[in-house]
Design a protein around this motif. Structure first.
Motif, PDB file in Angstrom:
ATOM      1  N   THR A   1      -8.332 -16.175  16.772  1.00  0.00           N
ATOM      2  CA  THR A   1      -7.629 -17.334  16.288  1.00  0.00           C
ATOM      3  C   THR A   1      -7.979 -17.612  14.829  1.00  0.00           C
ATOM      4  O   THR A   1      -9.112 -17.436  14.410  1.00  0.00           O
ATOM      5  CB  THR A   1      -7.994 -18.561  17.144  1.00  0.00           C
ATOM      6  OG1 THR A   1      -7.686 -18.275  18.498  1.00  0.00           O
ATOM      7  CG2 THR A   1      -7.229 -19.786  16.708  1.00  0.00           C
TER       8      THR A   1
ATOM      9  N   SER B   1      -7.228 -24.477   8.942  1.00  0.00           N
ATOM     10  CA  SER B   1      -6.391 -25.557   9.468  1.00  0.00           C
ATOM     11  C   SER B   1      -5.049 -25.675   8.757  1.00  0.00           C
ATOM     12  O   SER B   1      -4.121 -26.289   9.283  1.00  0.00           O
ATOM     13  CB  SER B   1      -7.140 -26.892   9.354  1.00  0.00           C
ATOM     14  OG  SER B   1      -7.429 -27.184   7.990  1.00  0.00           O
TER      15      SER B   1
ATOM     16  N   GLY C   1      -2.747 -27.937  11.181  1.00  0.00           N
ATOM     17  CA  GLY C   1      -3.103 -28.197  12.567  1.00  0.00           C
ATOM     18  C   GLY C   1      -4.093 -29.342  12.691  1.00  0.00           C
ATOM     19  O   GLY C   1      -5.023 -29.468  11.897  1.00  0.00           O
TER      20      GLY C   1
ATOM     21  N   GLY D   1      -6.062 -30.369  15.847  1.00  0.00           N
ATOM     22  CA  GLY D   1      -6.352 -30.169  17.266  1.00  0.00           C
ATOM     23  C   GLY D   1      -5.162 -29.527  17.957  1.00  0.00           C
ATOM     24  O   GLY D   1      -4.739 -28.427  17.598  1.00  0.00           O
ATOM     25  N   ARG D   2      -4.589 -30.236  18.931  1.00  0.00           N
ATOM     26  CA  ARG D   2      -3.420 -29.717  19.646  1.00  0.00           C
ATOM     27  C   ARG D   2      -2.101 -30.051  18.968  1.00  0.00           C
ATOM     28  O   ARG D   2      -1.037 -29.660  19.446  1.00  0.00           O
ATOM     29  CB  ARG D   2      -3.401 -30.246  21.085  1.00  0.00           C
ATOM     30  CG  ARG D   2      -4.471 -29.627  21.983  1.00  0.00           C
ATOM     31  CD  ARG D   2      -4.319 -30.135  23.405  1.00  0.00           C
ATOM     32  NE  ARG D   2      -5.245 -29.475  24.307  1.00  0.00           N
ATOM     33  CZ  ARG D   2      -4.981 -28.337  24.937  1.00  0.00           C
ATOM     34  NH1 ARG D   2      -3.815 -27.749  24.755  1.00  0.00           N
ATOM     35  NH2 ARG D   2      -5.856 -27.795  25.745  1.00  0.00           N
TER      36      ARG D   2
ATOM     37  N   SER E   1       0.491 -29.962  15.595  1.00  0.00           N
ATOM     38  CA  SER E   1       0.821 -29.119  14.453  1.00  0.00           C
ATOM     39  C   SER E   1       1.942 -29.783  13.664  1.00  0.00           C
ATOM     40  O   SER E   1       2.999 -30.114  14.224  1.00  0.00           O
ATOM     41  CB  SER E   1       1.253 -27.729  14.913  1.00  0.00           C
ATOM     42  OG  SER E   1       1.664 -26.930  13.819  1.00  0.00           O
TER      43      SER E   1
ATOM     44  N   GLU F   1       1.051 -28.886  20.970  1.00  0.00           N
ATOM     45  CA  GLU F   1       0.846 -27.572  21.578  1.00  0.00           C
ATOM     46  C   GLU F   1       0.247 -27.728  22.969  1.00  0.00           C
ATOM     47  O   GLU F   1      -0.736 -28.445  23.162  1.00  0.00           O
ATOM     48  CB  GLU F   1      -0.055 -26.728  20.678  1.00  0.00           C
ATOM     49  CG  GLU F   1       0.556 -26.468  19.299  1.00  0.00           C
ATOM     50  CD  GLU F   1      -0.416 -25.809  18.337  1.00  0.00           C
ATOM     51  OE1 GLU F   1      -1.616 -25.734  18.678  1.00  0.00           O
ATOM     52  OE2 GLU F   1       0.018 -25.373  17.247  1.00  0.00           O
TER      53      GLU F   1
ATOM     54  N   PRO G   1      -5.285 -22.971  19.917  1.00  0.00           N
ATOM     55  CA  PRO G   1      -4.471 -23.563  18.844  1.00  0.00           C
ATOM     56  C   PRO G   1      -3.499 -22.549  18.246  1.00  0.00           C
ATOM     57  O   PRO G   1      -3.862 -21.426  17.928  1.00  0.00           O
ATOM     58  CB  PRO G   1      -5.521 -24.002  17.816  1.00  0.00           C
ATOM     59  CG  PRO G   1      -6.768 -24.225  18.614  1.00  0.00           C
ATOM     60  CD  PRO G   1      -6.729 -23.188  19.698  1.00  0.00           C
TER      61      PRO G   1
ATOM     62  N   LYS H   1     -12.109 -24.095  11.897  1.00  0.00           N
ATOM     63  CA  LYS H   1     -12.100 -24.809  13.167  1.00  0.00           C
ATOM     64  C   LYS H   1     -13.346 -24.408  13.975  1.00  0.00           C
ATOM     65  O   LYS H   1     -13.778 -23.272  13.939  1.00  0.00           O
ATOM     66  CB  LYS H   1     -10.834 -24.458  13.952  1.00  0.00           C
ATOM     67  CG  LYS H   1      -9.567 -24.878  13.254  1.00  0.00           C
ATOM     68  CD  LYS H   1      -8.367 -24.457  14.053  1.00  0.00           C
ATOM     69  CE  LYS H   1      -7.065 -24.812  13.348  1.00  0.00           C
ATOM     70  NZ  LYS H   1      -5.875 -24.363  14.079  1.00  0.00           N
TER      71      LYS H   1
END
Length: 256
Positions: A21, A25, A63, A65-66, A68, A106, A111, A255
């Motif tokens: 990943t 960010s 991004g 966290g969840r 975007s 998301e 992520p 992240k």
């Protein structure tokens, strides 16, 4: 596309393919593209015009966290012609712009990957210069603008050390500026009419891929399909396919 070519050479030198990943960010993309379009604009003519154009795009994605958030700006210059059985065909040129914003939640555990659901708002506008095939070689300009809001679905997948994305959005409602006037001779007031799916039908869909997800710089490629059917006050139907190449630069704190 000399700018993109130079940036792509730089990206190849400093980027490499690694799996995992992205630790960044925020990403910034810069692209050049070529598009194939066709449209029927009853403000200017009942005939179907088709042609090609060149696009320049700038995009930012961040991004949280969840969540975007993404914003993109595209500018394009396009040339059109129509096929007539006899006589000199009419031609058109257009200058188009688009600003799009989206906020997506998301649903996947990683992520940027898996399914995402959210909302988008899309502001498009342009000026079409219509060259009539008459003895006087008449030229007229017609402007339009559309602001639309609706749901968006996204899907992401890690492939070959990079990230592939698919997104599809369609408006629930919008606001349309569509004067029936030659702006070379008149200056119509900038007014917007409310539009619903009965008068504004559209879809924006795209597939993109960015390489070297764990590096600061990577390559970026995208294909987009944009279709619109605007029925009031004068019908405008358009279909545009755009293929773009460029680079992506990544920023922000890694992240956890």
């Amino acid at each position: 596309m000399p700018l993109t070519a130079c940036l792509c050479v730089l990206a190849v030198r400093v980027s490499g393919a690694q799996s995992g990943t992205s630790p960044y960010s925020t990403s910034l993309t810069l692209t050049n593209g070529i598009s194939a379009s066709q449209h029927v604009d009853l403000n200017a003519s009942p005939l179907t015009f088709s042609g090609v154009g060149y696009d320049l795009g700038l995009g930012v994605r961040r991004g949280f966290g969840r969540w975007s958030f993404a914003t993109t700006f595209d500018g394009a210059h396009r040339s059109y012609t129509t096929h007539l059985s006899a006589g000199t065909p009419a031609t058109e040129t257009s200058y188009d712009g688009r600003l799009a914003l989206s906020l997506v939640r998301e649903l996947g555990g990683i992520p940027g990957q898996g399914l995402g659901i959210g909302l988008f708002t899309d502001a498009t506008g342009g000026v079409v210069r219509h060259h009539y095939a008459d003895p006087s070689a008449t030229v007229s300009d017609y402007a339009h603008g559309v602001i639309s809001v609706g749901p968006q679905i996204t899907w992401g997948k890690a492939i070959g050390g990079g990230l592939a994305r698919v997104d599809v959005g369609t408006p629930l409602f919008g606001f349309v500026h569509r004067p029936y006037a030659d702006t070379r001779n008149e200056r119509p007031a900038t007014t917007f009419d409310f539009a619903t799916p009965s008068s504004l039908r559209a879809v924006n869909a795209g597939v993109s891929y960015e390489s070297s997800e764990r590096r600061r710089v990577g390559l970026f490629a995208a294909y987009r399909l944009r279709a619109m059917d605007l029925t009031e006050p004068q019908s405008l139907r358009s279909l545009t396919n755009t293929f773009s190449l460029g680079v992506v630069a990544r920023f922000g704190r890694a992240k956890p």
